[in-house]
Design a protein around this motif. Sequence first.
Motif, short mmCIF file in Angstrom:
data_model
loop_
_atom_site.label_atom_id
_atom_site.label_comp_id
_atom_site.label_asym_id
_atom_site.label_seq_id
_atom_site.Cartn_x
_atom_site.Cartn_y
_atom_site.Cartn_z
N GLN A 75 0.86 -1.27 -0.10
CA GLN A 75 -0.18 0.02 0.27
C GLN A 75 0.82 0.79 0.17
O GLN A 75 1.83 1.22 0.64
CB GLN A 75 -0.89 -0.01 1.37
N TYR A 76 0.60 2.45 -0.67
CA TYR A 76 1.34 2.94 -0.95
C TYR A 76 0.79 4.78 -0.76
O TYR A 76 -0.54 4.66 -1.08
CB TYR A 76 1.25 3.31 -2.24
N GLN A 77 1.24 5.79 0.07
CA GLN A 77 0.27 6.67 0.41
C GLN A 77 1.06 7.68 -0.22
O GLN A 77 2.86 8.06 -0.88
CB GLN A 77 0.91 7.21 1.64
N THR A 78 0.58 8.92 -0.41
CA THR A 78 0.75 10.72 -0.67
C THR A 78 2.06 10.82 -0.23
O THR A 78 2.31 10.75 1.00
CB THR A 78 -0.07 11.62 -1.55
N VAL A 79 2.99 12.08 -1.21
CA VAL A 79 3.37 13.07 0.24
C VAL A 79 2.78 13.59 1.40
O VAL A 79 2.35 13.91 2.68
CB VAL A 79 4.23 14.08 -0.39
N LYS A 80 1.01 14.68 0.38
CA LYS A 80 0.22 14.85 1.34
C LYS A 80 -0.26 14.47 2.82
O LYS A 80 -0.58 14.38 4.09
CB LYS A 80 -0.56 15.50 0.43
N GLU A 81 -0.35 12.87 2.31
CA GLU A 81 -1.92 11.86 3.16
C GLU A 81 -0.22 11.64 4.37
O GLU A 81 -0.53 11.82 5.59
CB GLU A 81 -1.62 10.53 2.90
N VAL A 82 1.21 11.54 4.15
CA VAL A 82 2.03 11.47 4.70
C VAL A 82 1.83 12.34 5.96
O VAL A 82 1.80 12.16 7.28
CB VAL A 82 3.42 10.88 4.23
N ALA A 83 2.22 14.19 5.26
CA ALA A 83 2.19 14.78 6.09
C ALA A 83 1.05 14.92 7.17
O ALA A 83 1.54 14.95 8.14
CB ALA A 83 2.31 15.53 4.90
N GLU A 84 0.18 14.83 6.36
CA GLU A 84 -1.36 14.99 7.41
C GLU A 84 -1.05 13.47 8.59
O GLU A 84 -1.43 14.32 9.79
CB GLU A 84 -2.52 14.68 6.49
N LEU A 91 1.67 12.12 10.09
CA LEU A 91 2.11 12.83 11.27
C LEU A 91 2.75 14.11 11.65
O LEU A 91 3.58 14.82 12.58
CB LEU A 91 3.89 12.50 10.23
N LYS A 92 1.10 15.32 11.15
CA LYS A 92 0.81 15.80 11.57
C LYS A 92 2.53 17.34 11.18
O LYS A 92 2.35 18.02 11.82
CB LYS A 92 0.66 16.33 13.26
N VAL A 93 2.80 16.76 10.14
CA VAL A 93 4.11 17.74 9.32
C VAL A 93 4.17 18.12 7.63
O VAL A 93 2.80 18.44 7.48
CB VAL A 93 5.10 17.01 9.47
N SER A 94 4.81 19.12 7.61
CA SER A 94 4.59 20.02 6.47
C SER A 94 4.74 18.79 5.44
O SER A 94 5.60 18.12 5.55
CB SER A 94 4.96 21.27 6.21
N GLU A 95 4.09 19.18 3.67
CA GLU A 95 4.62 18.24 2.93
C GLU A 95 5.68 18.91 2.70
O GLU A 95 6.54 17.77 2.26
CB GLU A 95 3.66 18.35 1.56
N ALA A 96 6.01 19.58 3.08
CA ALA A 96 8.03 20.23 2.62
C ALA A 96 8.95 18.68 3.11
O ALA A 96 9.96 18.90 2.91
CB ALA A 96 8.12 21.61 2.85
N THR A 97 8.41 18.89 4.77
CA THR A 97 9.30 18.34 5.68
C THR A 97 8.81 16.41 4.98
O THR A 97 9.77 16.15 4.98
CB THR A 97 8.31 17.98 7.21
N VAL A 98 8.63 15.92 4.28
CA VAL A 98 8.14 14.63 3.97
C VAL A 98 8.75 15.34 2.85
O VAL A 98 9.93 13.75 2.76
CB VAL A 98 6.38 14.52 3.54
N ARG A 99 9.06 16.00 1.50
CA ARG A 99 9.87 16.15 0.83
C ARG A 99 11.13 16.01 1.55
O ARG A 99 12.47 16.02 0.57
CB ARG A 99 9.38 17.12 -0.49
N HIS A 100 11.86 16.35 2.40
CA HIS A 100 12.66 17.06 2.57
C HIS A 100 13.42 15.33 3.23
O HIS A 100 14.53 15.37 2.68
CB HIS A 100 12.95 18.01 3.66
N TRP A 101 12.46 14.72 4.23
CA TRP A 101 13.09 13.21 4.87
C TRP A 101 13.50 12.84 3.11
O TRP A 101 14.83 11.60 3.21
CB TRP A 101 12.40 12.87 5.11
N ILE A 102 12.35 12.78 2.15
CA ILE A 102 13.20 11.54 0.66
C ILE A 102 13.99 12.09 -0.02
O ILE A 102 14.90 11.26 -0.04
CB ILE A 102 11.94 12.43 -0.08
N ARG A 103 13.93 13.03 -0.29
CA ARG A 103 15.61 14.35 -0.73
C ARG A 103 17.28 13.37 0.55
O ARG A 103 17.37 13.67 -0.36
CB ARG A 103 15.46 15.85 -0.67
#
Length: 70
Positions: free
Chosen positions: A5-14, A16-28
């Motif tokens: 099962q996969y989630q989008t950056v937005k779904e993960v951010a929501e 974990l209650k963090v911003s989408e930019a934070t999730v993208r930073h973790w990925i980067r």
Amino acid sequence: MPHEQYQTVKEVAERLKVSEATVRHWIRDQALRAVDVGKGWRIADIDLAAFLNRHETMPRPDSGTREAGQ
């Protein structure tokens, strides 16, 4: 992998209650594994669980043991 099962950056951010930019930073920074599927990053549930496990302060008690008061 196709059965995961996969989630989008937005779904993960929501979740974990963090911003989408934070999730993208973790990925980067390669802290969070993700797959680029063309329309954006997708994070497998197993990869999110591994990320969270690496960042926990201490292991969770065994599921077979009960905490006091329960």
